[in-house]
Design an enzyme around this catalytic site. Structure first.
Site, PDB file in Angstrom:
ATOM      1  N   ARG A 108      44.949  38.111  30.618  1.00  0.00           N
ATOM      2  CA  ARG A 108      44.973  39.003  31.765  1.00  0.00           C
ATOM      3  C   ARG A 108      45.881  40.214  31.597  1.00  0.00           C
ATOM      4  NH1 ARG A 108      46.033  36.260  37.508  1.00  0.00           N
ATOM      5  NH2 ARG A 108      44.268  35.053  36.712  1.00  0.00           N
ATOM      6  N   HIS A 138      33.629  38.789  34.676  1.00  0.00           N
ATOM      7  CA  HIS A 138      34.965  38.765  35.279  1.00  0.00           C
ATOM      8  C   HIS A 138      34.899  38.121  36.662  1.00  0.00           C
ATOM      9  CE1 HIS A 138      39.109  40.138  34.862  1.00  0.00           C
ATOM     10  NE2 HIS A 138      39.096  40.537  36.113  1.00  0.00           N
ATOM     11  N   TYR A 162      31.556  54.912  47.456  1.00  0.00           N
ATOM     12  CA  TYR A 162      31.484  56.369  47.573  1.00  0.00           C
ATOM     13  C   TYR A 162      31.653  57.078  46.230  1.00  0.00           C
ATOM     14  CZ  TYR A 162      32.214  55.367  52.529  1.00  0.00           C
ATOM     15  OH  TYR A 162      32.090  54.881  53.801  1.00  0.00           O
TER      16      TYR A 162
END
Length: 886
Positions: free
Chosen positions: A46, A92, A136
């Site tokens: 990670r 993931h 967006y």
């Protein structure tokens, strides 16, 4: 009701169902094992980057998903939501926030030196503005990111099952450039962290190319070569790096503190001096910076700031404007900002990365060697893949060639074969080929039997023979493998390389001071009786001929006059002696720089003086080793000699310099050594010269009053004092003899030759003369002395006296604020008891009040449109009188 079960029965029931499989474990050991497993999972899976491709798992998965899903540079932008969904669904299994944060970082040009993703929409700002929601915004791979996955479809890296085993993901990307050094990495794991700065692609590539060309270089040789080529971090936000010590520490040991500093320009904006910040240190938030500055101003920790404006825009880039108050010193305010804010920040380099599944701290050569090893593995695997493909194709072509050589038999066999299997077996026996070749012949189109098509098969076979030989040579020759890496890296750098953004400033290692940024320049310092101080470049006072009217000096109030006026440099210490017997100090550059006709700033903004305390004397020195002693002289004729080092203190509230008796005041301060001599001059034109040896003038502590230096007749008092050249022709330190109506001195530490030493005096009425020092005989301390000039009522008392040489210039200031700067050589040498010549002309209600020497003069007239006209070549009005008996 439910029957109660006893603990024994419950235990028996548990044992029965679990068949007695209960293990006794040590809780401490189990916690240690579980914690270590968790820590390694976070470290490897990670938080820390792999040394080969420089990516953490989440970034690797994002880039590979964009490549595999078709979100490539040559295609249209796609919603970030689609990319995030693909990453989460395939590789993931975490929240969308972590994936989107990683994707946003890949897009932001202020986060990555070379962004690996392109963005369309609001991806935030370096300040507190976050990116818009992923529904967006749009994204796709950047062209450089394609170099991270180039040849990934040619078995260049290993793949592993994804989290649910339905597909596979790469364990590492090919990474055709050293991405870990180029883009850096920041990560916090369990018990460890990494903080690798970004670098310039061209410099890193230059280091990698050297390493590829010198595979046998030792660890030390490679490290030194890389340090020469990789100058230091190159941050996406630019800014500056102070010194190279932290860089070299990081490169050699893997850890180092690198000092970053913002790029700040001093500009005049609408008549106000402003500090304009155009480049910030890496990862500094400009919004939080502005808030911090405002808080420091509000708390009084930083003074001199009037306003803060953020004018950053897409057109102008980073632009934070700090408007200063009118009396503020820009460089002093800037130095305080560097000290108290993130305009100067340290980057703690911690070069930690995953190497062979284990976290390791690496030196600079470790990053390059591991990347090269990875690239050699990529080249070998790619070549093996291409060789296998070529050999498989060549195998088929050999079958074609055999079939073409026996074309009639092949056609006849196929025509008479009842089934495909019979035809395959027949071809295998006829041509001595295998199943793969037989199937290829059976599926070959009839048009391939044309003459030209047969020729193409022959040419393709010849070409493949050469390629196979080349691939085998690459696999057998390590030098060719390194050459291929060098060539491909050079092509990549040619396409994507750019110039360095962060400027490295050598010579800043160790403790830094503001002087490192301030050039040493000659300055004229002016202090008024009202307490206003300023410094002005000496070339603003243009050189004039004797008899000139002068140029406009300080803009004074009607009730204010200049008390102190001397020439120094920006790097000198200024020692401020007050009427209460204390001494304060400041650097010349801390004084406000202002124009010739400006008023300046009040001294209270510079020194922490006590209420009602006034400056009585100023001495400037380069350092505390320029002389052994400091000699002080008072209005009543007392003198005191104290070691100069006793005044070296950082106390902002000053220290005791001399114990003044009631009604007395300080007149002069000068640097001296034991072999020097002292000359005292009074307002009524008397002088006394005596030795400064320890026998004639014993050293005293700071908190003492001194001894009698000179006696006076009624109405007379000490005007000035100076160190004179020793009579044995040794070059000694001589400070300027300060002279003004209130008493001032300048200890510039200039050296005078005894053969070229003159006593220069000027009267309040503007008459001046110079006399050789030999005409002032030595006397014992405490007497009345001998005459230094013949004075008359219309010419006034002496206004100042200086020790000068023939090549010096003299600057005098009038009560009106005008300044006259003239060459000493224009004043003829006269005897002691003479009147002198006209030095400056001025109105009848004006007078000379201060005088200073400039030993590094510029005799050329400076162009100055704003200055009043100067009358030159005035006929001297000389008055010669016989010298009376003493």
């Amino acid at each position: 009701m439910t029957d109660e079960i006893s603990p024994d029965a419950a235990g028996a029931s548990f044992d029965e169902h679990n068949h007695g499989k209960i293990d006794q474990v040590d809780l401490q050991l189990e916690m240690q094992r579980s914690y270590l497993d968790y820590a390694m999972s976070v470290i490897v899976g990670r938080a820390l980057p792999d040394v080969r491709d420089g990516l953490k798992p989440v970034h690797r998965r994002v880039i590979y998903t964009m490549y595999d899903g078709g979100y490539r540079p040559d295609r249209a932008f796609s919603k970030c939501t689609r990319v995030i969904g693909d990453v989460m669904g395939q590789f993931h299994p975490h929240g969308d926030a972590s994936v989107y944060d990683a994707l946003v970082r890949l897009v932001q040009p202020w986060s990555l030196r070379y962004p690996l993703a392109l963005g369309q929409g609001n991806f935030g700002s370096p300040g507190n503005d976050g990116a818009a929601a992923h529904r967006y915004t749009e994204t796709k791979m950047s062209p450089l990111a394609m170099e991270m996955v180039r040849d990934i479809d040619k078995d260049t890296v290993d793949f592993q099952d994804n989290y649910d085993g339905r597909t596979q993901e790469p364990t590492v990307l090919p990474a055709r450039f050293p991405n870990l050094l180029v883009n850096g990495s920041v990560g916090i794991a369990v018990g460890m962290a990494t903080n690798i700065p970004p670098h310039n692609l061209r410099e890193v590539a230059a280091g990698a190319l050297w390493a590829l060309e010198h595979p046998d270089a030792s660890h030390e040789e490679l490290q030194e070569a890389l340090i020469q080529r990789i100058k230091g971090p190159d941050f996406p936000t630019g800014a500056q790096i102070l010194g190279v010590k932290g860089i070299h520490d990081a490169y050699r040991t893997g850890r180092g503190s690198i000092t970053m500093r913002a790029v700040v320009n001093i500009e005049e904006i609408q008549g106000r001096t402003s500090l304009v910040v155009t480049e910030l240190p890496y990862q500094v938030n400009p919004d939080n910076l502005a808030i911090k500055i405002a808080e420091l101003v509000k708390d009084g920790k930083i003074s001199g700031i009037a306003d803060i404006r953020d004018e950053t825009s897409g057109r102008t880039g980073q632009r934070l404007v700090i408007v200063l108050k009118r009396d503020a010193v820009a460089k002093v305010v800037l130095n305080n900002l560097y000290k108290h804010t993130q305009l100067q920040e340290n980057f703690g380099a911690n070069m930690l990365a995953i190497v062979d599944g284990v976290p390791r701290t690496l030196s600079i050569d470790g990053f390059i060697t591991h990347w090269i090893s990875h690239q050699i593995d990529v080249i070998v695997r790619r070549t093996e893949f291409l060789l296998k493909q070529a050999e498989e194709r060549m195998h088929i072509l050999r079958g074609y060639l055999k079939a073409l050589d026996a074309l009639d038999e092949v056609i006849a066999l196929i025509r008479r074969s009842p089934t495909v299997d019979d035809a395959r077996e027949g071809l295998k026996q006829l041509l001595d080929i295998d199943d793969v070749q037989a199937d290829a012949i059976l599926t070959m189109q009839l048009r391939r039997l044309a003459a030209l098509e047969r020729q193409k098969i022959h040419e393709e076979a010849e070409k493949l023979e050469l390629e196979i030989a080349d691939f085998k040579d690459i696999l057998a020759t390590p030098s060719r493998q390194r050459t291929i890496i060098s060539e491909e890296l050079a092509e990549l750098v040619e396409k994507f390389g750019d110039d360095r953004r962060t400027h490295i400033m050598p010579g800043f290692d160790g403790d830094m001071s503001v002087e490192d940024l301030i050039p040493e320049e000659e300055m004229v310092v002016t202090v008024t009786r009202g307490g206003y101080i300023k410094r002005t470049r000496s070339d603003n006072y243009r050189s004039q001929h004797r008899g000139g009217k002068g140029v406009k000096g300080a803009q004074l109030r009607a009730d204010d006059v200049v008390d102190h006026f001397f020439v120094t440099t920006t790097h000198h210490w200024l020692l401020f002696f007050t009427d209460m017997g204390r001494v304060y100090r400041a650097k010349t550059y801390e004084v406000l720089e202002a124009g010739r006709d400006a008023k300046g700033q009040h001294v209270a903004n510079l020194l922490e003086m006590q209420p009602d305390e006034q400056i009585a004397e100023i001495v400037d020195i380069r350092d505390y080793g320029v002389a052994k002693y400091l000699v002080l002289a008072t209005r009543d004729g007392l003198v005191k000699k104290t070691e100069l080092s006793a005044y070296d203190t950082n106390r902002s509230r000053g220290v005791i310099a001399i114990n003044l008796r009631e009604g007395d005041e300080l007149v002069s301060a000068m640097l001296a050594d034991e072999t020097d001599e002292i000359l005292l001059v009074s307002q009524k034109g008397m002088s006394l010269r005596f030795e400064a040896t320890d026998e004639a003038l014993r050293p005293m502590g700071r908190a003492t009053s001194g001894v009698k230096g000179m006696s006076f007749r009624d109405g007379d008092a000490l005007l000035a004092a100076a160190v004179v050249p020793a009579s044995d022709d040794e070059a000694v330190e001589a400070s300027e003899l300060a002279g003004d109506a209130e008493g001032t001195a300048d200890a510039a530490g200039q050296k005078l030759s005894p053969s070229d030493a003159y006593v220069f005096v000027v009267t309040e009425g503007g008459y001046a003369k110079r006399t050789r020092i030999e005409e002032y005989r030595k006397q014992n301390r405490g007497g009345l002395g001998i005459k230094v000039a013949k004075l008359s009522e219309d010419r006034g008392d002496l206004a100042g006296a200086l020790m000068v040489s023939h090549g010096d210039e003299v600057l005098v200031v009038l009560a009106s604020g005008k300044v006259v700067r003239s060459d000493v050589a224009e004043v003829p040498a006269k005897g002691r008891d003479t009147m002198g010549v006209v030095f400056a002309k001025f109105a009848s209600d004006d007078r000379i009040i201060a005088i200073a020497r400039n030993s590094e003069r510029n005799l050329e007239d400076e162009a100055d449109e704003s200055a009043p006209s100067v009358e030159e070549g005035q006929a001297p009005e000389e008055a010669q009188a016989s010298e009376p008996a003493e």
